[in-house]
Design a protein around this motif. Structure first.
Motif, PDB file in Angstrom:
ATOM      1  N   UNK A  81       0.827  -1.205   0.000  1.00 46.27           N
ATOM      2  CA  UNK A  81       0.000   0.000   0.000  1.00 46.27           C
ATOM      3  C   UNK A  81       0.862   1.255   0.000  1.00 46.27           C
ATOM      4  N   UNK A  82       1.957   1.249   0.776  1.00 49.88           N
ATOM      5  CA  UNK A  82       2.836   2.409   0.825  1.00 49.88           C
ATOM      6  C   UNK A  82       3.502   2.629  -0.522  1.00 49.88           C
ATOM      7  N   UNK A  83       4.033   1.566  -1.101  1.00 54.11           N
ATOM      8  CA  UNK A  83       4.711   1.691  -2.396  1.00 54.11           C
ATOM      9  C   UNK A  83       3.746   2.158  -3.475  1.00 54.11           C
ATOM     10  N   UNK A  84       2.515   1.650  -3.439  1.00 55.93           N
ATOM     11  CA  UNK A  84       1.522   2.067  -4.430  1.00 55.93           C
ATOM     12  C   UNK A  84       1.257   3.561  -4.322  1.00 55.93           C
ATOM     13  N   UNK A  85       1.185   4.057  -3.109  1.00 57.88           N
ATOM     14  CA  UNK A  85       0.958   5.496  -2.917  1.00 57.88           C
ATOM     15  C   UNK A  85       2.151   6.302  -3.423  1.00 57.88           C
ATOM     16  N   UNK A  86       3.363   5.876  -3.065  1.00 56.54           N
ATOM     17  CA  UNK A  86       4.555   6.640  -3.435  1.00 56.54           C
ATOM     18  C   UNK A  86       4.727   6.702  -4.946  1.00 56.54           C
ATOM     19  N   UNK A  87       4.387   5.605  -5.618  1.00 58.32           N
ATOM     20  CA  UNK A  87       4.647   5.498  -7.053  1.00 58.32           C
ATOM     21  C   UNK A  87       3.440   5.875  -7.907  1.00 58.32           C
ATOM     22  N   UNK A  88       2.431   6.468  -7.297  1.00 58.46           N
ATOM     23  CA  UNK A  88       1.154   6.668  -7.999  1.00 58.46           C
ATOM     24  C   UNK A  88       1.190   7.746  -9.069  1.00 58.46           C
ATOM     25  N   UNK A  89       2.184   8.635  -9.035  1.00 60.61           N
ATOM     26  CA  UNK A  89       2.175   9.771  -9.958  1.00 60.61           C
ATOM     27  C   UNK A  89       3.458   9.866 -10.781  1.00 60.61           C
ATOM     28  N   UNK A  90       4.051   8.739 -11.132  1.00 55.45           N
ATOM     29  CA  UNK A  90       5.227   8.753 -11.984  1.00 55.45           C
ATOM     30  C   UNK A  90       6.518   8.963 -11.213  1.00 55.45           C
ATOM     31  N   UNK A  91       7.564   9.396 -11.941  1.00 49.38           N
ATOM     32  CA  UNK A  91       8.905   9.496 -11.376  1.00 49.38           C
ATOM     33  C   UNK A  91       8.937  10.422 -10.156  1.00 49.38           C
ATOM     34  N   UNK A  92       9.720  10.008  -9.138  1.00 50.76           N
ATOM     35  CA  UNK A  92       9.861  10.839  -7.939  1.00 50.76           C
ATOM     36  C   UNK A  92      11.234  10.627  -7.320  1.00 50.76           C
ATOM     37  N   UNK A  93      11.651  11.605  -6.524  1.00 47.38           N
ATOM     38  CA  UNK A  93      12.871  11.520  -5.721  1.00 47.38           C
ATOM     39  C   UNK A  93      12.472  11.066  -4.325  1.00 47.38           C
ATOM     40  N   UNK A  94      13.025   9.944  -3.856  1.00 50.09           N
ATOM     41  CA  UNK A  94      12.743   9.407  -2.530  1.00 50.09           C
ATOM     42  C   UNK A  94      13.886   9.821  -1.610  1.00 50.09           C
ATOM     43  N   UNK A  95      13.624  10.799  -0.749  1.00 50.20           N
ATOM     44  CA  UNK A  95      14.645  11.427   0.095  1.00 50.20           C
ATOM     45  C   UNK A  95      14.514  10.876   1.508  1.00 50.20           C
ATOM     46  N   UNK A  96      15.555  10.210   1.987  1.00 53.08           N
ATOM     47  CA  UNK A  96      15.518   9.488   3.263  1.00 53.08           C
ATOM     48  C   UNK A  96      16.361  10.244   4.288  1.00 53.08           C
ATOM     49  N   UNK A  97      15.715  11.094   5.111  1.00 52.49           N
ATOM     50  CA  UNK A  97      16.439  11.899   6.086  1.00 52.49           C
ATOM     51  C   UNK A  97      16.885  11.040   7.267  1.00 52.49           C
ATOM     52  N   UNK A  98      18.185  11.129   7.609  1.00 54.11           N
ATOM     53  CA  UNK A  98      18.722  10.313   8.695  1.00 54.11           C
ATOM     54  C   UNK A  98      18.682   8.842   8.353  1.00 54.11           C
TER      55      UNK A  98
END
Length: 336
Positions: A81-98
């Protein structure tokens, strides 16, 4: 959609190595201010030198330390469910703080890769060693992953990312790190994140929830004494890096949980009257017997508090994922 590959430098360092003494100067200034303050205090941001980071890895494996296990469960059970939400609108930058070792993030990275999602992974951490180790592990564990590590503090990294990475952004802030901020500071930090995002961008944040006070207290005062060693390492670090002469055996680790405020606070308490000289500060600091240094706060939240925090920082609440015991939440904020 095909994963993009990168030929960029796999690691960007924003710590300005040309000013080699800057970090030590900042550390010394912080120690001077904190030990001159009444009551004394030091920031938990200085816990994470090499030995401190190694001790924290041990803490995360302790039976008493529930946050890592609970968040691991949340992400594992809800990865689709999380991955589906993150990838729902095409290319994105996944920024992992800390990002650290990205133990929990790797669950999402593998799920996104299986979905053939188009994204670039950008882990951020103040530790160059941690980012070098993470880059190496990613190449072995998730071959073909498009990634570029950033070494720097949160503010510098967010500025660099805004200037150099255009397009949709999803920020991860896992591990209940938001709890280390005082309430007003947490709102300020979230508003800072929001200022670097565009409408439609997202934030996925881990938040420790209120629960049995004894459960919380045990997590910060484990039977094996690893958390005590982690807290006391701050004094060892001052001795190593700033030329301090702390008698570390003259202090004890003391944690206390306040259930009304929902905050776990940790202290280092001097067992006797003593003076400590710190060469880099050029000063001695006096401790009375049983005088304490406040070193860490860790706030625990209720669901209504989370809703209020989301709204006050310029986001809307999208989804809350929880473990089966309701100990921990990972929350998706939507930038509006």
């Amino acid at each position: 959609m095909e994963l993009k590959t990168t030929t960029l430098d796999p690691l960007i360092n924003l710590t300005r190595k040309e000013n080699g003494n800057k970090d030590l100067t900042d550390f010394a200034n912080h120690v001077t201010a904190g030990l001159s303050h009444t009551p004394k205090k030091l920031s938990s941001r200085y816990f994470y030198d090499g030995p401190g980071s190694a001790l924290f890895q041990q803490i995360m494996e302790l039976p008493e330390y529930y946050p890592t296990r609970c968040e691991y469960e949340v992400i594992t059970e809800n990865k689709s469910a999380i991955a589906a939400h993150l990838a729902s609108e095409g290319f994105f930058h996944l920024i992992d703080l800390g990002a650290g070792d990205a133990l929990k993030t790797k669950i999402l990275l593998k799920e996104l890769q299986e979905r053939r999602a188009a994204f670039e992974y950008l882990p951020v951490d103040i530790s160059e060693d941690a980012m070098q180790q993470l880059s190496s592990s990613l190449e072995k564990e998730i071959p073909g992953l498009n990634h570029q590590a950033v070494v720097g503090d949160y503010n510098d990294s967010l500025e660099w990312l805004q200037q150099n990475k255009s397009g949709r952004k999803v920020i991860l802030f896992l591990g209940s790190n938001i709890g280390n901020f005082e309430h007003e500071e947490s709102l300020g930090f979230l508003r800072k994140i929001r200022s670097h995002l565009e409408p439609g961008d997202s934030l996925l944040m881990g938040i420790d929830l209120r629960k049995d006070p004894d459960t919380i207290l045990r997590a910060y005062n484990d039977f094996a004494g690893v958390t005590a060693a982690f807290n006391l390492n701050l004094l060892h670090r001052i001795n190593r890096e700033l030329g301090g002469n702390f008698d570390v055996n003259g202090f004890i680790h003391y944690p206390i949980y306040n259930p009304q405020e929902g905050v776990m606070r940790s202290y280092l308490v001097s067992k006797q009257e003593q003076d400590v000289y710190i060469q880099a500060t050029g000063r001695s600091f006096h401790f009375n017997a049983w005088e304490a240094i406040h070193t860490e706060s860790s706030y625990k939240y209720t669901l209504p508090q989370i809703q209020a925090m989301v709204e006050a920082s310029g986001f809307t609440l999208e989804t809350i994922f929880q473990d089966k015991e309701g100990c921990f939440a990972d929350v998706i904020f939507h930038a509006v």
